[in-house]
Motif scaffolding. Structure first.
Motif, PDB file in Angstrom:
ATOM      1  N   VAL A 185       0.857  -1.189   0.000  1.00  0.00           N
ATOM      2  CA  VAL A 185       0.000   0.000   0.000  1.00  0.00           C
ATOM      3  C   VAL A 185       0.894   1.241   0.000  1.00  0.00           C
ATOM      4  O   VAL A 185       1.963   1.251   0.601  1.00  0.00           O
ATOM      5  N   PRO A 186       0.477   2.316  -0.675  1.00  0.00           N
ATOM      6  CA  PRO A 186       1.265   3.542  -0.696  1.00  0.00           C
ATOM      7  C   PRO A 186       0.949   4.435   0.505  1.00  0.00           C
ATOM      8  O   PRO A 186      -0.145   4.356   1.083  1.00  0.00           O
ATOM      9  N   PHE A 187       1.902   5.289   0.858  1.00  0.00           N
ATOM     10  CA  PHE A 187       1.658   6.336   1.844  1.00  0.00           C
ATOM     11  C   PHE A 187       1.972   7.700   1.223  1.00  0.00           C
ATOM     12  O   PHE A 187       1.085   8.382   0.735  1.00  0.00           O
TER      13      PHE A 187
ATOM     14  N   TYR B  45      -2.005   5.187   3.110  1.00  0.00           N
ATOM     15  CA  TYR B  45      -2.049   4.449   4.369  1.00  0.00           C
ATOM     16  C   TYR B  45      -0.805   4.692   5.221  1.00  0.00           C
ATOM     17  O   TYR B  45       0.325   4.486   4.769  1.00  0.00           O
ATOM     18  N   THR B  46      -1.025   5.106   6.475  1.00  0.00           N
ATOM     19  CA  THR B  46       0.059   5.146   7.445  1.00  0.00           C
ATOM     20  C   THR B  46       0.282   3.738   7.993  1.00  0.00           C
ATOM     21  O   THR B  46      -0.533   2.834   7.772  1.00  0.00           O
TER      22      THR B  46
ATOM     23  N   ASN C  91      19.161   6.838  -0.834  1.00  0.00           N
ATOM     24  CA  ASN C  91      19.054   5.638   0.005  1.00  0.00           C
ATOM     25  C   ASN C  91      20.199   5.559   1.011  1.00  0.00           C
ATOM     26  O   ASN C  91      20.002   5.180   2.172  1.00  0.00           O
ATOM     27  N   LEU C  92      21.411   5.914   0.556  1.00  0.00           N
ATOM     28  CA  LEU C  92      22.569   5.896   1.453  1.00  0.00           C
ATOM     29  C   LEU C  92      22.399   6.923   2.572  1.00  0.00           C
ATOM     30  O   LEU C  92      22.637   6.608   3.753  1.00  0.00           O
ATOM     31  N   LEU C  93      21.985   8.128   2.233  1.00  0.00           N
ATOM     32  CA  LEU C  93      21.784   9.164   3.247  1.00  0.00           C
ATOM     33  C   LEU C  93      20.682   8.779   4.226  1.00  0.00           C
ATOM     34  O   LEU C  93      20.788   9.044   5.433  1.00  0.00           O
ATOM     35  N   ASP C  94      19.634   8.132   3.709  1.00  0.00           N
ATOM     36  CA  ASP C  94      18.566   7.672   4.596  1.00  0.00           C
ATOM     37  C   ASP C  94      19.094   6.666   5.616  1.00  0.00           C
ATOM     38  O   ASP C  94      18.697   6.697   6.791  1.00  0.00           O
ATOM     39  N   ARG C  95      19.975   5.772   5.158  1.00  0.00           N
ATOM     40  CA  ARG C  95      20.547   4.793   6.093  1.00  0.00           C
ATOM     41  C   ARG C  95      21.440   5.477   7.112  1.00  0.00           C
ATOM     42  O   ARG C  95      21.377   5.173   8.310  1.00  0.00           O
ATOM     43  N   ILE C  96      22.290   6.392   6.642  1.00  0.00           N
ATOM     44  CA  ILE C  96      23.209   7.088   7.543  1.00  0.00           C
ATOM     45  C   ILE C  96      22.448   7.905   8.585  1.00  0.00           C
ATOM     46  O   ILE C  96      22.782   7.914   9.772  1.00  0.00           O
ATOM     47  N   MET C  97      21.405   8.573   8.129  1.00  0.00           N
ATOM     48  CA  MET C  97      20.620   9.448   9.013  1.00  0.00           C
ATOM     49  C   MET C  97      19.476   8.715   9.707  1.00  0.00           C
ATOM     50  O   MET C  97      18.666   9.314  10.403  1.00  0.00           O
ATOM     51  N   ARG C  98      19.392   7.402   9.491  1.00  0.00           N
ATOM     52  CA  ARG C  98      18.364   6.551  10.078  1.00  0.00           C
ATOM     53  C   ARG C  98      16.947   6.961   9.684  1.00  0.00           C
ATOM     54  O   ARG C  98      15.987   6.757  10.428  1.00  0.00           O
ATOM     55  N   LYS C  99      16.848   7.533   8.490  1.00  0.00           N
ATOM     56  CA  LYS C  99      15.540   7.905   7.987  1.00  0.00           C
ATOM     57  C   LYS C  99      14.747   6.706   7.475  1.00  0.00           C
ATOM     58  O   LYS C  99      13.531   6.804   7.279  1.00  0.00           O
ATOM     59  N   VAL C 100      15.423   5.573   7.244  1.00  0.00           N
ATOM     60  CA  VAL C 100      14.694   4.372   6.821  1.00  0.00           C
ATOM     61  C   VAL C 100      13.832   3.825   7.954  1.00  0.00           C
ATOM     62  O   VAL C 100      12.945   3.005   7.732  1.00  0.00           O
ATOM     63  N   ASP C 101      14.121   4.277   9.175  1.00  0.00           N
ATOM     64  CA  ASP C 101      13.337   3.836  10.328  1.00  0.00           C
ATOM     65  C   ASP C 101      12.233   4.821  10.686  1.00  0.00           C
ATOM     66  O   ASP C 101      11.540   4.650  11.686  1.00  0.00           O
ATOM     67  N   SER C 102      12.079   5.866   9.876  1.00  0.00           N
ATOM     68  CA  SER C 102      11.012   6.833  10.127  1.00  0.00           C
ATOM     69  C   SER C 102       9.714   6.318   9.527  1.00  0.00           C
ATOM     70  O   SER C 102       9.678   5.280   8.869  1.00  0.00           O
ATOM     71  N   HIS C 103       8.647   7.064   9.752  1.00  0.00           N
ATOM     72  CA  HIS C 103       7.361   6.702   9.149  1.00  0.00           C
ATOM     73  C   HIS C 103       7.048   7.586   7.942  1.00  0.00           C
ATOM     74  O   HIS C 103       5.909   7.591   7.464  1.00  0.00           O
ATOM     75  N   GLN C 104       8.051   8.310   7.460  1.00  0.00           N
ATOM     76  CA  GLN C 104       7.887   9.123   6.253  1.00  0.00           C
ATOM     77  C   GLN C 104       8.386   8.306   5.066  1.00  0.00           C
ATOM     78  O   GLN C 104       9.518   8.461   4.612  1.00  0.00           O
ATOM     79  N   VAL C 105       7.579   7.399   4.607  1.00  0.00           N
ATOM     80  CA  VAL C 105       7.981   6.417   3.597  1.00  0.00           C
ATOM     81  C   VAL C 105       7.045   6.490   2.389  1.00  0.00           C
ATOM     82  O   VAL C 105       5.966   7.082   2.446  1.00  0.00           O
ATOM     83  N   SER C 106       7.473   5.866   1.290  1.00  0.00           N
ATOM     84  CA  SER C 106       6.623   5.824   0.092  1.00  0.00           C
ATOM     85  C   SER C 106       5.404   4.940   0.298  1.00  0.00           C
ATOM     86  O   SER C 106       4.335   5.184  -0.259  1.00  0.00           O
ATOM     87  N   GLY C 107       5.594   3.879   1.064  1.00  0.00           N
ATOM     88  CA  GLY C 107       4.512   2.934   1.288  1.00  0.00           C
ATOM     89  C   GLY C 107       4.989   1.788   2.140  1.00  0.00           C
ATOM     90  O   GLY C 107       6.077   1.844   2.735  1.00  0.00           O
ATOM     91  N   TYR C 108       4.191   0.725   2.193  1.00  0.00           N
ATOM     92  CA  TYR C 108       4.505  -0.414   3.053  1.00  0.00           C
ATOM     93  C   TYR C 108       4.230  -1.742   2.353  1.00  0.00           C
ATOM     94  O   TYR C 108       3.179  -1.913   1.720  1.00  0.00           O
TER      95      TYR C 108
END
Length: 207
Positions: free
Chosen positions: A121-123, A140-141, A184-201
């Motif tokens: 689903v997209p967010f 969807y959140t 993607n690399l910056l997201d990993r470094i800044m731990r943004k991949v663990d945020s809830h601001q994502v494309s979808g799930y």
């Protein structure tokens, strides 16, 4: 390097196609057939190979005859008996349905106990209706996902893209592979991949 969400998708799809002998792909979003469904993606050949190797009965369901589905049906009233399906794929469908609550109840109804369902689903994603085929209603959140599938016995959720890659993806530069890799690399470094601001799930549930 593959991303966490790509690994999640591959792992769960392999699980489905090795542990279950029949799969219904609602909307045909695996894109593995040149004949059935409205799109074909040669990059998904590994999925077609897995289906063939494991002799899986793979069928596409769609609400219109236009794209030659194996089954014509509406996700709001799936044309299957209760507890009859081993596995269902439902990728990028629930944003296009009028009543996602009913659709999710139908997924639960038709799956066998222990049946698998893989959903996307997209967010944070752009508007993408297709005239004459489907509308675009919902986003969807992670909390909405948890509510929609709370009746299932098991649920795993994996966010797709971090905040920076998501921001890039909704614009025209989202097709530039180098920029995507940097984001993607910056997201990993800044731990943004663990945020809830994502494309979808991606969501994997078991009845």
């Amino acid at each position: 390097m593959t991303t966490r969400w790509e690994n999640f998708f591959r792992e769960k799809l392999r699980k489905i196609l090795t542990e279950k002998k029949s799969v219904v792909d609602i909307g045909g979003s695996l894109r593995v057939s040149k004949v059935v469904g409205n799109r074909y993606d040669p990059a998904q050949a590994w999925i077609a190979d897995l289906i063939a190797q494991n002799a899986v009965c793979y069928q596409v369901m769609d609400p219109t005859l236009e794209y030659h589905p194996d089954i014509v049906g509406d996700i709001h009233a799936l044309p299957f008996q209760d507890s009859s399906q081993e596995a269902i794929i439902c990728l990028a469908v629930l944003e296009h349905v009028e009543d996602p609550w009913l659709a999710c109840r139908e997924l639960w109804r038709v799956l066998k106990p222990g049946g698998y369902c893989l959903i996307y689903v997209p967010f944070l994603y752009y508007f993408h209706a297709e005239r004459g085929y489907y509308h675009d209603y919902w986003r969807y959140t992670h909390e909405a996902v948890s509510l929609l599938f709370k009746k299932f016995s098991s649920m795993e959720i994996c966010g797709v893209r971090g905040a920076l890659a998501t921001w890039l993806h909704v614009g025209p530069l989202g097709r530039v592979k180098f920029l995507v890799s940097v984001a993607n690399l910056l997201d990993r470094i800044m731990r943004k991949v663990d945020s809830h601001q994502v494309s979808g799930y991606y969501v994997f549930v078991i009845k």
